[in-house]
Design an enzyme around this catalytic site. Structure first.
Site, mmCIF file in Angstrom:
data_model
loop_
_atom_site.group_PDB
_atom_site.id
_atom_site.type_symbol
_atom_site.label_atom_id
_atom_site.label_comp_id
_atom_site.label_asym_id
_atom_site.label_seq_id
_atom_site.Cartn_x
_atom_site.Cartn_y
_atom_site.Cartn_z
ATOM 1 N N LYS A 40 38.540 44.679 54.197
ATOM 2 C CA LYS A 40 39.577 45.718 54.163
ATOM 3 C C LYS A 40 39.437 46.682 55.335
ATOM 4 O O LYS A 40 40.420 47.151 55.900
ATOM 5 C CB LYS A 40 39.521 46.462 52.839
ATOM 6 C CG LYS A 40 39.900 45.573 51.680
ATOM 7 C CD LYS A 40 39.971 46.299 50.380
ATOM 8 C CE LYS A 40 40.065 45.290 49.232
ATOM 9 N NZ LYS A 40 41.138 44.295 49.375
ATOM 10 N N THR A 212 51.707 51.505 46.267
ATOM 11 C CA THR A 212 52.408 50.261 46.611
ATOM 12 C C THR A 212 52.514 49.369 45.378
ATOM 13 O O THR A 212 51.545 49.226 44.624
ATOM 14 C CB THR A 212 51.684 49.513 47.747
ATOM 15 O OG1 THR A 212 50.331 49.272 47.368
ATOM 16 C CG2 THR A 212 51.702 50.313 49.024
ATOM 17 N N ASP A 244 46.539 46.219 53.492
ATOM 18 C CA ASP A 244 45.866 46.775 54.675
ATOM 19 C C ASP A 244 46.875 47.034 55.795
ATOM 20 O O ASP A 244 46.804 48.042 56.507
ATOM 21 C CB ASP A 244 44.793 45.801 55.160
ATOM 22 C CG ASP A 244 43.746 45.520 54.092
ATOM 23 O OD1 ASP A 244 43.450 46.436 53.302
ATOM 24 O OD2 ASP A 244 43.247 44.378 54.042
HETATM 25 O O1 RIB Z 1 42.392 43.300 51.706
HETATM 26 C C1 RIB Z 1 42.090 41.972 52.050
HETATM 27 C C2 RIB Z 1 40.611 41.813 52.294
HETATM 28 O O2 RIB Z 1 39.927 42.033 51.098
HETATM 29 C C3 RIB Z 1 40.201 40.445 52.743
HETATM 30 O O3 RIB Z 1 40.270 40.290 54.138
HETATM 31 C C4 RIB Z 1 38.804 40.299 52.175
HETATM 32 O O4 RIB Z 1 37.788 40.344 53.130
HETATM 33 C C5 RIB Z 1 38.666 41.408 51.159
HETATM 34 O O5 RIB Z 1 37.779 42.335 51.558
#
Ligand code: RIB
Length: 295
Positions: A40, A212, A244
């Site tokens: 994240k 969200t 993200d």
């Molecule tokens: O938000 C997605 C992410 O959550 C992924 O890339 C994974 O690594 C987890 O941490």
């Protein structure tokens, strides 16, 4: 100029395509596997950078994590505060099914080796008014939040994945929350978006809340004002990193001084592109793509 620091996780995502999520006691063959850069923290730094913002990333990789550092650098993220330690870095096992839904198993690795002393050293390079973005995939989160607040930084928190680490934090020190329905429910005791927003405002009256709801849109709430934005239509193949992406692009809009409604629209448009492509960080669009895209 105010600096932006993202103190967060860096993971290798082992992504398996499956017909259905594997159940307890079941063994099932996957249809394919790809290793993507993710986490994240890393994803949100990439989203900020591709949205056109200068960003510093802080965190720890393990011996297997050089490609994560390369990924950040390729997008112009400043990595002077990323350290490397012996042992394994963070990784995930992600199943993605035919409906583009995912299930993620996380191994923290080096992300859990962040100490208060390491955090203090990083934060000593930042000052009042600088922005700090956090998620819940690293150790020392309560300390980092306290210290950043003492410095006078503006702290935005995405409390994901939600666990006891979030409740160990003094959340009154957070300036803005990025929540999905699950996190909102954990923080407020209700899964109803209306009630989540009401209770968040009662508990954290000075904080902004971005809530969200996936294909059901997103809310922004602050100081009694509420703004809703519908989701963009998308052909979803993998929803990993959609949240993200939303975070990075919402912050871009906010720092540009856009009205919350416009910042939500920008973020929704970027997230719609992300879900239409496989993987985490590689699926995040850059700013120019948003203008070219019809989603
Ligand atoms: O938000 C997605 C992410 O959550 C992924 O890339 C994974 O690594 C987890 O941490």
């Amino acid at each position: 100029m105010r600096k932006i620091l993202n103190f967060g996780s860096l993971n290798a995502d082992y992504v398996y395509t499956v017909n259905h999520m594997v159940r307890g006691g079941e063994t099932t063959a996957s249809l394919g596997m790809t290793i993507f850069p993710g986490g994240k923290g890393l994803n949100q730094s990439i989203a900020l950078a591709r949205a056109g913002l200068p960003v510093y990333h802080a965190g720890l990789i393990g011996e297997d994590g050089d490609f994560l550092l390369d990924t950040l650098r390729a997008d112009g993220v400043d990595t002077q505060f990323v350290g490397k330690i012996p042992g394994r870095g963070g990784h995930t096992i992600i199943q993605v099914d035919k409906n583009a839904q995912n299930a993620i198993l996380l191994f923290g690795g080096s992300n859990r080796a962040i100490t208060p002393a390491y955090a203090d050293e990083v934060l000593s390079h930042f000052s009042s008014g600088d922005l700090l973005l956090l998620q819940n995939e690293i150790s020392a989160l309560p300390h980092i939040l306290d210290k950043a607040h003492d410095i006078g930084m503006e702290v935005w928190l995405n409390p994901s994945p939600m666990d006891e680490g979030v409740f160990a934090c003094d959340l009154t020190k957070v300036s803005g929350f990025f929540l999905n329905e699950i996190e909102g429910a954990e923080l407020t005791g209700s899964g109803d978006p209306e009630i989540i927003l009401t209770r968040m405002a009662e508990k954290f009256p000075n904080a902004a809340v971005v809530l969200t709801l996936g294909e059901h849109g997103a809310w922004y709430a602050k100081d009694g004002m509420r703004v809703f934005c519908p989701a963009e239509k998308a052909e979803a193949v993998d929803t990993t990193a959609a949240g993200d992406t939303f975070t990075g692009y919402f912050l871009r809009g906010m720092l540009d001084g856009l009205a919350p409604e416009k910042a939500l629209q920008l973020a929704a448009k970027a997230a719609a592109i992300t879900v239409s492509r496989p993987g985490a960080a590689p699926s995040i669009p850059n700013y120019e793509e948003l203008n070219a895209s019809r989603v």
